[in-house]
Design a protein around this motif. Sequence first.
Motif, PDB file in Angstrom:
ATOM      1  N   SER A  91      88.908  -1.829 -46.564  1.00 47.72           N
ATOM      2  CA  SER A  91      89.931  -1.734 -47.611  1.00 47.72           C
ATOM      3  C   SER A  91      89.557  -2.251 -48.693  1.00 47.72           C
ATOM      4  O   SER A  91      89.264  -3.397 -48.942  1.00 47.72           O
ATOM      5  CB  SER A  91      91.222  -2.418 -46.922  1.00 47.72           C
ATOM      6  N   VAL A  92      89.542  -1.290 -49.728  1.00 48.26           N
ATOM      7  CA  VAL A  92      88.827  -1.684 -51.274  1.00 48.26           C
ATOM      8  C   VAL A  92      89.993  -1.168 -52.270  1.00 48.26           C
ATOM      9  O   VAL A  92      90.502  -0.152 -51.972  1.00 48.26           O
ATOM     10  CB  VAL A  92      87.665  -1.119 -51.343  1.00 48.26           C
ATOM     11  N   ALA A  93      90.258  -2.025 -53.196  1.00 51.30           N
ATOM     12  CA  ALA A  93      90.936  -1.685 -54.430  1.00 51.30           C
ATOM     13  C   ALA A  93      90.257  -0.765 -55.272  1.00 51.30           C
ATOM     14  O   ALA A  93      89.265  -1.065 -55.424  1.00 51.30           O
ATOM     15  CB  ALA A  93      91.509  -2.828 -54.978  1.00 51.30           C
ATOM     16  N   PRO A 109      94.610  -3.459 -52.405  1.00 49.16           N
ATOM     17  CA  PRO A 109      93.702  -2.621 -51.596  1.00 49.16           C
ATOM     18  C   PRO A 109      94.266  -1.283 -51.314  1.00 49.16           C
ATOM     19  O   PRO A 109      95.550  -1.311 -50.727  1.00 49.16           O
ATOM     20  CB  PRO A 109      92.952  -3.573 -50.678  1.00 49.16           C
ATOM     21  N   GLY A 197      88.837   3.519 -54.423  1.00 51.61           N
ATOM     22  CA  GLY A 197      89.795   2.702 -53.621  1.00 51.61           C
ATOM     23  C   GLY A 197      89.610   3.252 -52.147  1.00 51.61           C
ATOM     24  O   GLY A 197      89.193   4.449 -51.878  1.00 51.61           O
TER      25      GLY A 197
END
Length: 509
Positions: A91-93, A109, A197
């Motif tokens: 999970s990435v912003a 994220p 994202g």
Amino acid sequence: MPVTVNYPGVYIEEIPSGVRTITGVATSIAAFVGWAPQGAVGSATLVQSWMDFTREFGSMDSRSLLGYSVYQFFANGGTQAYVIRIVGAGSVAASVTLSGVLTASANSPGLWGSAYGIKIKNLATPGRFQLQVYSLPPTPAPPVLVESFENLSMSSSDSRYVQAIVNNGSSYVTATVIGVNPNPPADTATPSPLTGGADGTILAPASTSSMPAGAFETAVLPGSGVGVDLLEHVDLFNLLCVPGEADPATLSTLEGFCHDHRAMLIADCYQDATFKSLQTSQGPPTQITAGDNAANAAFYFPWISAPDPLMSNQPGSFPPCGFMAGIYARTDSNRGVWKAPAGTEASLTGVLGVSQPLNDIENGTLNPAAVNCIRNFSVYGTVVWGARTLQGNDQMGSEWKYIPVRRMALYIEESLYRALKWVVFEPNDNPLWSEIRLNVGAFMQNLFRQGAFQGMTPQDAYFVKCDNETTTQNDINLGIVNIAVGFAPLKPAEFVVIQIQQMAGQIAT
């Protein structure tokens, strides 16, 4: 304190009455834990309506039961809830770097950040600029301005430092300055979209008997630092819901967590649980019925059939915990925490029925085993037809058999725990004991007048004892004051027996 007299005249001295009013705590603040596509990570977020939830966590998502359960909580009478979002690996912003000097990132994220963009406009004053956040709907719809920050500076010593202003004021993004006091980024004619994202691994609970415990359970359990551990920083919660979670080992650990925090766990059954499977196992798994912690949990069966807004309101199957938390809140508000959250008044709102209808005989088999059944009745609709804790099995003979009895005790414990902090470090003698008896007695008397206890008189309903019998000289030497509080709980009328007799005709003589 005594008045100092020094001239002839009249003096006024105010004498403390010793009255310190005890106010009861809230009883139906819920806590929900689960995966969501957006929202704060690393903290428990308070939401006080369904709209609050949608603003923070992005409404319902077909990949998660969390949004549905929170919606069902508010629809059935809930008013306050803490929501803890957990995320999976990867999970990435989303983010965008502007002119190599300023990075704007989504404040949590998830793929959701890719729906926003940043627009920069330099102002006439050197070193000052405007930063605007836009929502980027699918083309051909134009971008929609959602936030604007004026007169910003890239200097960390400036009162309008972009990093401080945006990070403290934006509901969508955070800003990070690259380098030391660089020039503002160049103007952008159109919003620069945030990219990169990702939602990462979707975490799902063990909601069926064939699903083993996995990453979801690891994230939820105490010790992870991202699940229920975050409730340690919450002032008060009363009900814990992990929608869809039915793994016995996980529920057993959550029972212990609730026991330590004077809260109740609302436990869901497996989605594929049936009357036959529960009859064969003689009720809920023994892992969650054994031990003292089971008094702080209640088990509900079966899952609920309700319209799914994401599927054109076609019937969907949902865990009961969200509905039940709302019923608890509604019952507390209308009748009091001493009333069982069950019966014809405890009808579920926004449902089509239950996934597995039960008859009286089946209900009579499960009820003595501490399974709270949810049933359909032709007149009353879908209602809760059980009010036992997981210590409610008839064979256990527990004093905490019924939910309202246990919740009433937790309510009194939490209220007195918070209200008697003033006692600490007071002189431990008769004047203090008298004040304690006065204030605790007034609190219990108020509950008695509301009908919270058995008995026709206060003497029958409760007692408060704090004197030289409860606190001996040895206790005083150890710095201990002992307060004994007892109450006669109201227990629900679970079985109603009607006796009918035929009257014999009278023969005149």
